[in-house]
Design a protein around this motif. Structure first.
Motif: not given
Length: 479
Positions: A121-140
């Protein structure tokens, strides 16, 4: 030292000059034309000087110099002409027989039950463009269950493990798919804690391995380091293609070999419909005997912002051209025989590799040291300034592959990207949620679910029955 004066006179302090930078380190920087990193040395406090020395010492200066020189030299060089990928070389959905589908499915499940598949799994990005500073995989993304992208993917792994165990008449606890998760310095700690706090979503902790992708200095257009602060070089992650060097440097390719793993299913975190560890794709891959393969979807329209697979040069290697690099006339070109776009096979970051090939490509990419250059605003001691980030992409591996294959999938079944915040025109959490729910609706309809007239006359009253309900296997759906 200080001079003391007679009583009644001012004391004049004589400030000793700071010690010079470590001579050996300074000479090494001069060898690579990067001595400006010490330009503000005399203005730093002792602690800041220590931080700067440690920061520079942490860099592999010779490797970084090679990457900068090779990348700047190759940038702007004329590339070989591209050719469209012939449709006859792609496994297209409409042409697959039921016998092939069943055979590939069984082959894939057998390889999984034998412990030959790992998931990467390539999971280095944050959810910045989604309005979150969490890892993108944490996004609901807003599913009724409230499950995050990480949870959806983990549970798909669990399901495939059960399917493989059932097919081989084994205890399901004996079938494990190892999950290697690449994070970045910005997401590593939060990702680990998220998995720990959720008890790895039912997976065994020992079957999940986290590792970090590398970073590389940001540079000016003439290749000099940009200083983020007077005592720290500006750095950025080295792209999702950094996974190859990261797997090699962390010895995880050796770890895979020691576990008997032969095939690696690789994907990006921001796809809500990804079929993790897909037995059918694995069986196809094994059947074809290739080194690298990719799932592709048909490009929806000429201007769609997706990269496409092409041949580089006459009969040349398979590679990906980004949408921004594809001439508009080529993007709109139509295959007269089929009426479809000539450059239509979209790269959606769903790949399969052999372990042997991953070893080869890690060495090849390191030897060639050519990175993509992205002009970006870089935080620096002068405020934000335009500079270059150096990145490798996951698809950079394909030109190194001696044999390749493309496997068409339907985007409504396997591609629901989550890249932009709700309110954007495309690839939002809401659009991904709708794609997931529509697919699940089709599954339920295909399974022959019936709504009793006693439950609903014309579709009323179903929402309170169905809303937020998640069906678990084995299950019986009743109203």
């Amino acid at each position: 030292m200080r001079e003391t004066s007679s009583p009644g006179f001012e004391t004049n302090a004589v400030v000793s000059p700071p010690p010079p930078p470590p001579q050996a380190l300074l000479e090494r920087l001069k060898d690579y034309g990067q001595e400006d990193a010490f330009a503000l040395w005399n203005e730093l406090s002792p602690d800041e000087r220590d931080l700067l020395v440690k920061d520079i010492e942490s860099l592999d200066l010779s490797r970084i110099d090679r990457i900068i020189r090779c990348s700047l030299r190759s940038h702007g060089l004329p590339a070989a002409a591209i050719e469209a990928v012939a449709e006859s070389t792609v496994s297209m959905v409409e042409e697959r027989s039921m016998e092939e589908r069943e055979r590939w499915w069984k082959m894939g499940l057998k390889a999984i039950s034998d412990g030959k598949l790992a998931v990467l799994l390539l999971s280095g990005g944050q959810g910045t463009r989604l309005g979150s500073s969490d890892p993108k995989g944490c996004f609901n993304i807003g599913l009724p269950s409230g499950k995050s992208l990480f949870q959806l993917q983990a549970e798909r792994i669990l399901c495939v493990q059960r399917l493989a165990a059932h097919a081989s008449n084994e205890n399901s606890a004996l079938v494990q798919i190892h999950w290697y998760i690449m994070t970045s310095p910005f997401t590593d700690d939060a990702t680990r804690k998220y998995f720990e706090s959720h008890k790895f979503f039912g997976l065994e902790a020992e079957q999940v391995t986290f590792f970090q992708q590398g970073t590389i200095p940001c540079v000016s257009k003439d290749g000099r380091y940009i200083m983020e602060t007077p005592y720290r070089v500006a750095k950025a992650p080295d792209g999702n293609g950094g996974v190859y060097s990261a797997l090699k440097s962390t010895k995880l390719l050796d770890d895979m070999a020691s576990k008997g793993i032969k095939y690696i299913d690789c994907y990006g975190v921001d796809n809500a419909l990804v079929r993790v560890a897909d037995p059918a794709f694995l069986g196809y891959f094994i059947d074809k005997g290739v080194a690298a393969a990719a799932k592709v979807v048909r490009k929806a329209y000429p201007q769609e912002k997706v990269g496409v697979f092409v041949r580089r040069g006459k009969g040349g290697p398979l590679t990906v051209v980004e949408y921004s690099e594809l001439d508009p006339s080529l993007a709109s070109a139509v295959n007269q025989a089929t009426g479809r776009l000539r450059f239509c096979w979209s790269n959606v970051c769903l790949h399969m590799f052999t372990l042997d090939f991953l070893n080869q490509v890690a060495n090849g990419l390191e030897k060639d040291s050519v990175y993509h250059l992205a002009e970006k605003k870089i935080p620096s001691i002068h405020g934000y300034e335009m500079g270059l980030k150096l990145e490798q992409f996951i698809f950079d591996a394909f030109p190194y592959a001696p044999t390749t294959a493309l496997f068409e999938v339907l985007r409504e079944e396997e591609f629901a990207p989550v890249k932009n915040a709700n309110g954007s025109n495309y690839d939002t959490p809401d659009s991904a949620k709708q794609l997931v729910l529509r697919l699940h609706t089709r599954w339920v309809v295909a399974a022959g679910v019936e709504v009793s007239p006693l439950s609903s006359y014309a579709g009323e009253n179903l929402e309170p029955i169905c809303r937020g309900r998640t069906f678990h296997a084995p299950c019986e759906i009743t109203f």
